[in-house]
Design an enzyme around this catalytic site. Structure first.
Site, PDB file in Angstrom:
ATOM      1  N   HIS A 166       2.036   8.063   7.281  1.00  0.00           N
ATOM      2  CA  HIS A 166       1.505   7.834   6.033  1.00  0.00           C
ATOM      3  C   HIS A 166       0.023   7.797   6.303  1.00  0.00           C
ATOM      4  O   HIS A 166      -0.543   7.662   7.342  1.00  0.00           O
ATOM      5  CB  HIS A 166       1.890   6.152   5.470  1.00  0.00           C
ATOM      6  N   ASP A 167      -0.949   7.790   5.255  1.00  0.00           N
ATOM      7  CA  ASP A 167      -2.342   7.901   5.305  1.00  0.00           C
ATOM      8  C   ASP A 167      -3.074   9.117   6.151  1.00  0.00           C
ATOM      9  O   ASP A 167      -3.763   9.001   6.805  1.00  0.00           O
ATOM     10  CB  ASP A 167      -2.657   6.508   5.825  1.00  0.00           C
ATOM     11  N   ASP A 214       3.320   3.482   9.972  1.00  0.00           N
ATOM     12  CA  ASP A 214       2.215   3.019   8.867  1.00  0.00           C
ATOM     13  C   ASP A 214       1.703   1.778   9.354  1.00  0.00           C
ATOM     14  O   ASP A 214       1.543   0.719   8.738  1.00  0.00           O
ATOM     15  CB  ASP A 214       3.147   2.753   7.530  1.00  0.00           C
ATOM     16  N   HIS A 244      -4.178   1.506  12.118  1.00  0.00           N
ATOM     17  CA  HIS A 244      -4.641   2.911  11.922  1.00  0.00           C
ATOM     18  C   HIS A 244      -5.681   3.077  12.584  1.00  0.00           C
ATOM     19  O   HIS A 244      -6.606   3.851  12.656  1.00  0.00           O
ATOM     20  CB  HIS A 244      -5.025   3.021  10.192  1.00  0.00           C
ATOM     21  N   SER A 282       4.500  -3.221  17.831  1.00  0.00           N
ATOM     22  CA  SER A 282       5.295  -1.887  17.937  1.00  0.00           C
ATOM     23  C   SER A 282       5.578  -1.450  19.376  1.00  0.00           C
ATOM     24  O   SER A 282       6.591  -0.855  19.681  1.00  0.00           O
ATOM     25  CB  SER A 282       4.401  -1.037  17.290  1.00  0.00           C
ATOM     26  N   PHE A 331       0.717  -1.158   0.009  1.00  0.00           N
ATOM     27  CA  PHE A 331       0.003   0.041   0.041  1.00  0.00           C
ATOM     28  C   PHE A 331       0.836   1.342  -0.006  1.00  0.00           C
ATOM     29  O   PHE A 331       0.647   2.176   0.949  1.00  0.00           O
ATOM     30  CB  PHE A 331      -0.872  -0.115   1.214  1.00  0.00           C
TER      31      PHE A 331
END
Ligand code: SAH
Ligand code: MG
Length: 223
Positions: A179-180, A151, A154, A134, A27
């Site tokens: 990101h995003d 990333d 989310h 993480s 992605f």
């Protein structure tokens, strides 16, 4: 102390590596990957480049290519993922890929594909792949990073935990790349955007809009 050089242009990524990134599952659109690559080339002299959310290794190609361009030697890129996928990758969800299903574990497994992606691009030496959550890996971490690329999960909770765990490890003058990031709720989920706001509001990070592309945003730690 090295610092990020914003003045000199960064030449585009090696075409073979760009093709390998294009061909990889994942992605990271090519234009956003190019911005990630350029940011990583600039940040590499400040410390290791760390990614949260490896999936099948697509964005890791951009980071590893940058480490190579910057001649940082082996292992300058660290990727973190439990390799079990986010919510949206699970069966029945929008981004589920049934070829990533691990029957034995009864779960998704993206580790093998990620390793194959980096092997195929001949970039495996540049990367240390960490398999784990993480926050759990963050609890063991104690080293300034040239760049942190966020990333991973989310959801509101996951994105916030990643920020709280990793933003403090960005070296003075180093880069935080998210990101995003969608300001408009109609364009996408808001958790990464809220993390971006949090980073700006903290006063510790300065947005570098010119270095971003699409939903990829770059912030610089105040030196
Ligand atoms: N950067 C990738 C896309 C990442 S997708 C690309 O270029 O294609 C998000 C990834 O984050 C998934 O692989 C998922 O397993 C991982 N992830 C989600 N939550 C996580 C957590 N708490 N710890 C580690 N990895 C996580
Ligand atoms: Mg993403």
């Amino acid at each position: 102390m090295p610092s990020v050089n914003w003045d000199d242009p960064v030449a585009p990524m090696d075409p073979d590596l760009a093709a390998a990134a294009d061909a990889a599952d994942g992605f990271m659109p090519a234009d956003e990957g190019a911005a990630l690559y350029a940011a990583a080339v600039r940040a590499a002299p400040l410390g290791p480049l760390l990614e949260i959310g490896t999936y099948c290794g697509k964005s890791a190609i951009h980071l590893a290519a940058a480490a190579r361009t910057a001649a940082m030697g082996p292992g300058h890129v660290v990727t973190i993922d439990h390799h079990r996928g986010s919510e949206e990758h699970q069966p029945g969800w929008e981004y589920h890929d049934p070829t990533l299903w691990d029957d034995r574990a009864g779960r998704l497994d993206t580790l093998g594909r990620a390793r194959a992606t980096l092997d195929h691009a001949d970039l495996a030496d540049e990367v240390v792949m960490i398999v784990g959550g993480s926050v759990e890996v963050g609890a063991l971490w104690d080293r300034p990073l040239g760049l942190v690329f966020m990333d991973g999960g989310h959801t509101e909770q996951a994105a916030r935990a990643d920020y709280e765990t990793w933003a403090r490890h960005v070296a003075p003058g180093g880069l935080l790349v998210i990101h995003d990031v969608f300001e408009d709720p109609a364009a996408g989920g808001q958790a990464p955007f809220r993390v971006w706001c949090r980073a700006v509001d903290s006063g510790r990070f300065v947005p570098r809009e010119h270095a971003g592309q699409g939903s990829l945003r770059v912030l610089q730690h105040r030196p």
